[in-house]
Design a protein around this motif. Structure first.
Motif, PDB file in Angstrom:
ATOM      1  N   LEU A  82     -12.328   0.688  17.394  1.00 53.90           N
ATOM      2  CA  LEU A  82     -11.962   1.946  16.758  1.00 53.90           C
ATOM      3  C   LEU A  82     -12.766   2.134  15.480  1.00 53.90           C
ATOM      4  O   LEU A  82     -13.255   1.175  14.897  1.00 53.90           O
ATOM      5  N   PRO A  83     -12.863   3.367  15.028  1.00 49.38           N
ATOM      6  CA  PRO A  83     -13.516   3.611  13.729  1.00 49.38           C
ATOM      7  C   PRO A  83     -12.691   2.958  12.607  1.00 49.38           C
ATOM      8  O   PRO A  83     -11.479   2.781  12.735  1.00 49.38           O
ATOM      9  N   PRO A  84     -13.349   2.611  11.517  1.00 49.83           N
ATOM     10  CA  PRO A  84     -12.652   1.913  10.424  1.00 49.83           C
ATOM     11  C   PRO A  84     -11.433   2.655   9.883  1.00 49.83           C
ATOM     12  O   PRO A  84     -10.443   2.037   9.511  1.00 49.83           O
ATOM     13  N   GLN A  85     -11.486   3.976   9.839  1.00 49.37           N
ATOM     14  CA  GLN A  85     -10.341   4.737   9.331  1.00 49.37           C
ATOM     15  C   GLN A  85      -9.134   4.592  10.242  1.00 49.37           C
ATOM     16  O   GLN A  85      -8.001   4.496   9.773  1.00 49.37           O
ATOM     17  N   GLU A  86      -9.349   4.592  11.547  1.00 45.89           N
ATOM     18  CA  GLU A  86      -8.235   4.442  12.488  1.00 45.89           C
ATOM     19  C   GLU A  86      -7.677   3.021  12.453  1.00 45.89           C
ATOM     20  O   GLU A  86      -6.467   2.823  12.594  1.00 45.89           O
ATOM     21  N   ILE A  87      -8.543   2.039  12.286  1.00 50.41           N
ATOM     22  CA  ILE A  87      -8.073   0.654  12.157  1.00 50.41           C
ATOM     23  C   ILE A  87      -7.209   0.524  10.915  1.00 50.41           C
ATOM     24  O   ILE A  87      -6.130  -0.079  10.950  1.00 50.41           O
ATOM     25  N   HIS A  88      -7.659   1.110   9.809  1.00 49.86           N
ATOM     26  CA  HIS A  88      -6.898   1.059   8.562  1.00 49.86           C
ATOM     27  C   HIS A  88      -5.533   1.732   8.733  1.00 49.86           C
ATOM     28  O   HIS A  88      -4.519   1.214   8.273  1.00 49.86           O
ATOM     29  N   ALA A  89      -5.502   2.881   9.396  1.00 49.27           N
ATOM     30  CA  ALA A  89      -4.241   3.601   9.601  1.00 49.27           C
ATOM     31  C   ALA A  89      -3.288   2.795  10.491  1.00 49.27           C
ATOM     32  O   ALA A  89      -2.077   2.729  10.224  1.00 49.27           O
ATOM     33  N   ALA A  90      -3.817   2.186  11.541  1.00 46.68           N
ATOM     34  CA  ALA A  90      -2.971   1.406  12.445  1.00 46.68           C
ATOM     35  C   ALA A  90      -2.418   0.166  11.745  1.00 46.68           C
ATOM     36  O   ALA A  90      -1.246  -0.192  11.923  1.00 46.68           O
ATOM     37  N   LEU A  91      -3.241  -0.492  10.943  1.00 48.16           N
ATOM     38  CA  LEU A  91      -2.757  -1.657  10.197  1.00 48.16           C
ATOM     39  C   LEU A  91      -1.752  -1.249   9.130  1.00 48.16           C
ATOM     40  O   LEU A  91      -0.813  -1.998   8.844  1.00 48.16           O
ATOM     41  N   HIS A  92      -1.923  -0.071   8.583  1.00 45.83           N
ATOM     42  CA  HIS A  92      -0.972   0.424   7.591  1.00 45.83           C
ATOM     43  C   HIS A  92       0.402   0.666   8.227  1.00 45.83           C
ATOM     44  O   HIS A  92       1.440   0.386   7.614  1.00 45.83           O
ATOM     45  N   ARG A  93       0.422   1.207   9.442  1.00 42.20           N
ATOM     46  CA  ARG A  93       1.697   1.411  10.141  1.00 42.20           C
ATOM     47  C   ARG A  93       2.346   0.078  10.487  1.00 42.20           C
ATOM     48  O   ARG A  93       3.573  -0.042  10.516  1.00 42.20           O
ATOM     49  N   LEU A  94       1.535  -0.918  10.740  1.00 41.85           N
ATOM     50  CA  LEU A  94       2.052  -2.231  11.107  1.00 41.85           C
ATOM     51  C   LEU A  94       2.720  -2.928   9.920  1.00 41.85           C
ATOM     52  O   LEU A  94       3.589  -3.780  10.115  1.00 41.85           O
ATOM     53  N   ILE A  95       2.355  -2.543   8.715  1.00 42.45           N
ATOM     54  CA  ILE A  95       2.949  -3.148   7.523  1.00 42.45           C
ATOM     55  C   ILE A  95       4.449  -2.898   7.485  1.00 42.45           C
ATOM     56  O   ILE A  95       5.229  -3.790   7.123  1.00 42.45           O
ATOM     57  N   ALA A  96       4.896  -1.704   7.859  1.00 41.35           N
ATOM     58  CA  ALA A  96       6.325  -1.393   7.842  1.00 41.35           C
ATOM     59  C   ALA A  96       7.096  -2.292   8.804  1.00 41.35           C
ATOM     60  O   ALA A  96       8.176  -2.802   8.470  1.00 41.35           O
ATOM     61  N   LEU A  97       6.547  -2.515   9.974  1.00 45.02           N
ATOM     62  CA  LEU A  97       7.200  -3.413  10.937  1.00 45.02           C
ATOM     63  C   LEU A  97       7.206  -4.851  10.427  1.00 45.02           C
ATOM     64  O   LEU A  97       8.185  -5.582  10.613  1.00 45.02           O
ATOM     65  N   ASN A  98       6.138  -5.234   9.765  1.00 46.22           N
ATOM     66  CA  ASN A  98       6.050  -6.579   9.213  1.00 46.22           C
ATOM     67  C   ASN A  98       7.118  -6.792   8.138  1.00 46.22           C
ATOM     68  O   ASN A  98       7.800  -7.813   8.127  1.00 46.22           O
ATOM     69  N   LEU A  99       7.261  -5.829   7.233  1.00 50.89           N
ATOM     70  CA  LEU A  99       8.275  -5.947   6.183  1.00 50.89           C
ATOM     71  C   LEU A  99       9.687  -5.944   6.770  1.00 50.89           C
ATOM     72  O   LEU A  99      10.567  -6.659   6.289  1.00 50.89           O
ATOM     73  N   GLY A 100       9.914  -5.147   7.797  1.00 51.52           N
ATOM     74  CA  GLY A 100      11.216  -5.145   8.464  1.00 51.52           C
ATOM     75  C   GLY A 100      11.513  -6.478   9.118  1.00 51.52           C
ATOM     76  O   GLY A 100      12.655  -6.961   9.080  1.00 51.52           O
ATOM     77  N   SER A 101      10.513  -7.092   9.708  1.00 50.32           N
ATOM     78  CA  SER A 101      10.695  -8.393  10.341  1.00 50.32           C
ATOM     79  C   SER A 101      11.001  -9.477   9.312  1.00 50.32           C
ATOM     80  O   SER A 101      11.859 -10.330   9.530  1.00 50.32           O
ATOM     81  N   VAL A 102      10.309  -9.421   8.188  1.00 46.20           N
ATOM     82  CA  VAL A 102      10.570 -10.394   7.120  1.00 46.20           C
ATOM     83  C   VAL A 102      11.992 -10.216   6.592  1.00 46.20           C
ATOM     84  O   VAL A 102      12.713 -11.192   6.364  1.00 46.20           O
ATOM     85  N   ALA A 103      12.405  -8.961   6.401  1.00 46.53           N
ATOM     86  CA  ALA A 103      13.754  -8.695   5.903  1.00 46.53           C
ATOM     87  C   ALA A 103      14.807  -9.175   6.898  1.00 46.53           C
ATOM     88  O   ALA A 103      15.822  -9.761   6.503  1.00 46.53           O
ATOM     89  N   ALA A 104      14.583  -8.938   8.174  1.00 48.54           N
ATOM     90  CA  ALA A 104      15.542  -9.380   9.191  1.00 48.54           C
ATOM     91  C   ALA A 104      15.630 -10.899   9.225  1.00 48.54           C
ATOM     92  O   ALA A 104      16.732 -11.464   9.324  1.00 48.54           O
ATOM     93  N   ALA A 105      14.501 -11.570   9.140  1.00 47.11           N
ATOM     94  CA  ALA A 105      14.507 -13.031   9.154  1.00 47.11           C
ATOM     95  C   ALA A 105      15.214 -13.587   7.915  1.00 47.11           C
ATOM     96  O   ALA A 105      15.997 -14.540   8.008  1.00 47.11           O
TER      97      ALA A 105
END
Length: 70
Positions: free
Chosen positions: A34-57
């Protein structure tokens, strides 16, 4: 009170599974063509799931400790 430990264990395992999934998905996104901007956007969306997983754990671990102490 006896249900706190099993609920905490399940919540902790769900959080750890979520963290593993976030890591796996992050590697997939970075390897994609993917273009760098789309990779950045997708990784940015993944941060929310990551923080939710850390909070749940963390919440599950806290419940597990309290359940074992009581």
């Amino acid at each position: 009170m006896q249900l706190l430990a099993p609920i905490g264990l399940l919540l902790t395992l769900a959080g750890l599974f979520g963290l593993g999934w976030c890591i796996w998905r992050g590697f997939q996104i970075r390897r994609s063509a993917l273009p760098p901007q789309e990779i950045h956007a997708a990784l940015h969306r993944l941060i929310a799931l990551n923080l939710g997983s850390v909070a749940a754990a963390a919440l599950g671990l806290g419940l597990l400790v309290v359940g074992l102490m009581l």
